[in-house]
Design a protein around this motif. Structure first.
Motif, short mmCIF file in Angstrom:
data_model
loop_
_atom_site.label_atom_id
_atom_site.label_comp_id
_atom_site.label_asym_id
_atom_site.label_seq_id
_atom_site.Cartn_x
_atom_site.Cartn_y
_atom_site.Cartn_z
N ARG A 231 0.84 -1.18 0.00
CA ARG A 231 0.00 0.00 0.00
C ARG A 231 0.88 1.24 0.00
O ARG A 231 1.89 1.32 0.72
CB ARG A 231 -0.90 -0.01 1.23
N GLU A 232 0.49 2.26 -0.80
CA GLU A 232 1.28 3.47 -0.90
C GLU A 232 0.43 4.71 -0.72
O GLU A 232 -0.77 4.72 -1.05
CB GLU A 232 2.00 3.53 -2.26
N PHE A 233 1.06 5.74 -0.22
CA PHE A 233 0.41 7.04 -0.04
C PHE A 233 0.10 7.67 -1.39
O PHE A 233 0.92 7.62 -2.32
CB PHE A 233 1.32 7.94 0.78
N VAL A 234 -1.07 8.32 -1.49
CA VAL A 234 -1.45 9.02 -2.72
C VAL A 234 -1.60 10.52 -2.46
O VAL A 234 -0.96 11.33 -3.13
CB VAL A 234 -2.77 8.46 -3.29
N ALA A 235 -2.45 10.88 -1.51
CA ALA A 235 -2.72 12.29 -1.26
C ALA A 235 -3.27 12.47 0.14
O ALA A 235 -3.86 11.55 0.71
CB ALA A 235 -3.71 12.84 -2.29
N ALA A 236 -3.09 13.68 0.69
CA ALA A 236 -3.60 13.99 2.02
C ALA A 236 -4.03 15.44 2.09
O ALA A 236 -3.52 16.29 1.34
CB ALA A 236 -2.54 13.72 3.08
N ILE A 237 -4.96 15.71 2.98
CA ILE A 237 -5.42 17.07 3.20
C ILE A 237 -5.54 17.28 4.71
O ILE A 237 -6.05 16.42 5.43
CB ILE A 237 -6.75 17.32 2.47
N ARG A 238 -5.07 18.41 5.18
CA ARG A 238 -5.09 18.68 6.61
C ARG A 238 -6.53 18.93 7.09
O ARG A 238 -7.43 19.18 6.31
CB ARG A 238 -4.21 19.87 6.93
N SER B 128 -7.74 21.41 8.42
CA SER B 128 -8.19 22.74 8.04
C SER B 128 -8.62 22.81 6.58
O SER B 128 -9.34 23.71 6.16
CB SER B 128 -7.07 23.76 8.27
N GLY B 129 -8.12 21.87 5.78
CA GLY B 129 -8.40 21.89 4.35
C GLY B 129 -7.51 22.84 3.57
O GLY B 129 -7.62 22.91 2.35
N ILE B 130 -6.63 23.53 4.27
CA ILE B 130 -5.81 24.55 3.60
C ILE B 130 -4.62 23.92 2.89
O ILE B 130 -4.25 24.34 1.78
CB ILE B 130 -5.33 25.59 4.62
N SER B 131 -4.03 22.91 3.50
CA SER B 131 -2.79 22.33 2.95
C SER B 131 -3.02 20.92 2.44
O SER B 131 -3.76 20.13 3.06
CB SER B 131 -1.72 22.31 4.05
N THR B 132 -2.39 20.62 1.31
CA THR B 132 -2.49 19.29 0.72
C THR B 132 -1.09 18.75 0.39
O THR B 132 -0.14 19.52 0.22
CB THR B 132 -3.33 19.30 -0.56
N ASP B 133 -1.00 17.43 0.30
CA ASP B 133 0.25 16.78 -0.09
C ASP B 133 -0.07 15.68 -1.09
O ASP B 133 -1.15 15.06 -1.00
CB ASP B 133 0.95 16.17 1.13
N TYR B 134 0.88 15.43 -1.99
CA TYR B 134 0.67 14.41 -3.02
C TYR B 134 1.92 13.58 -3.22
O TYR B 134 3.05 14.07 -3.07
CB TYR B 134 0.30 15.06 -4.35
N ALA B 135 1.71 12.33 -3.60
CA ALA B 135 2.82 11.52 -4.05
C ALA B 135 3.31 12.08 -5.38
O ALA B 135 2.52 12.62 -6.17
CB ALA B 135 2.37 10.07 -4.24
N ASP B 136 4.60 11.95 -5.63
CA ASP B 136 5.16 12.50 -6.87
C ASP B 136 4.48 11.90 -8.10
O ASP B 136 4.31 12.58 -9.12
CB ASP B 136 6.66 12.22 -6.93
N SER B 137 4.08 10.66 -8.01
CA SER B 137 3.51 9.96 -9.16
C SER B 137 2.15 10.52 -9.58
O SER B 137 1.70 10.25 -10.71
CB SER B 137 3.38 8.47 -8.86
N VAL B 138 1.50 11.28 -8.71
CA VAL B 138 0.15 11.79 -9.05
C VAL B 138 0.08 13.31 -9.08
O VAL B 138 -0.96 13.88 -9.43
CB VAL B 138 -0.92 11.24 -8.08
N LYS B 139 1.17 13.98 -8.73
CA LYS B 139 1.16 15.45 -8.72
C LYS B 139 0.80 15.99 -10.09
O LYS B 139 1.30 15.52 -11.12
CB LYS B 139 2.53 15.98 -8.30
N GLY B 140 -0.08 16.98 -10.09
CA GLY B 140 -0.51 17.59 -11.34
C GLY B 140 -1.65 16.86 -12.02
O GLY B 140 -2.25 17.39 -12.97
N ARG B 141 -1.97 15.64 -11.55
CA ARG B 141 -3.07 14.87 -12.15
C ARG B 141 -4.21 14.65 -11.16
O ARG B 141 -5.38 14.61 -11.56
CB ARG B 141 -2.56 13.52 -12.64
#
Length: 121
Positions: free
Chosen positions: A45-52, A54-67
């Motif tokens: 299992r691998e990380f894809v995306a997360a949102i804090r 607050s909803g203000i900050s997000t993070d993405y795996a490099d493989s899905v950034k921009g998509r």
């Protein structure tokens, strides 16, 4: 206790789009960091995306950034994953996750049952 129910998976051709939804139970949804993980056959299992919370900050795996784009609607206790420009390598079971923290950890407290996403070439 939080219960998570994913929906929106399915079969799509490469280049297409899908939107996953994750509905959460409970009245404290806005306090939880939320995210998406995925597991392809024979892989961990691998990380894809997360949102804090607050909803203000997000993070993405490099493989899905921009998509892929993660978002949340605290009024509806729902988190979304908009997936565009899908590739066959995005094929996996996608899991919604929740943490009773500001930031999602890699070992979240709660998991959904998963929804299958299959991208054909």
């Amino acid at each position: 206790q939080v219960q998570l129910v994913e929906s929106g998976g399915g079969l799509v051709q490469a280049g297409g789009s899908l939107r996953l939804s994750c509905a959460a139970s409970g009245r404290t949804f806005s306090r939880y960091a939320m995210g998406w993980f995925r597991q392809a056959p024979g892989k961990e299992r691998e990380f894809v995306a997360a949102i804090r919370s607050s909803g203000i900050s997000t993070d993405y795996a490099d493989s899905v950034k921009g998509r892929f784009t993660i978002s949340r609607d605290n009024a509806k206790n729902t988190v979304y994953l908009q997936m565009n420009s899908l590739k066959p390598e995005d094929t996996a079971v996608y899991y919604c996750a929740a943490d009773n923290h500001v930031v999602l950890s890699l070992q979240p407290d709660y998991w959904g049952q998963g929804t299958q996403v299959t991208v054909s070439s």
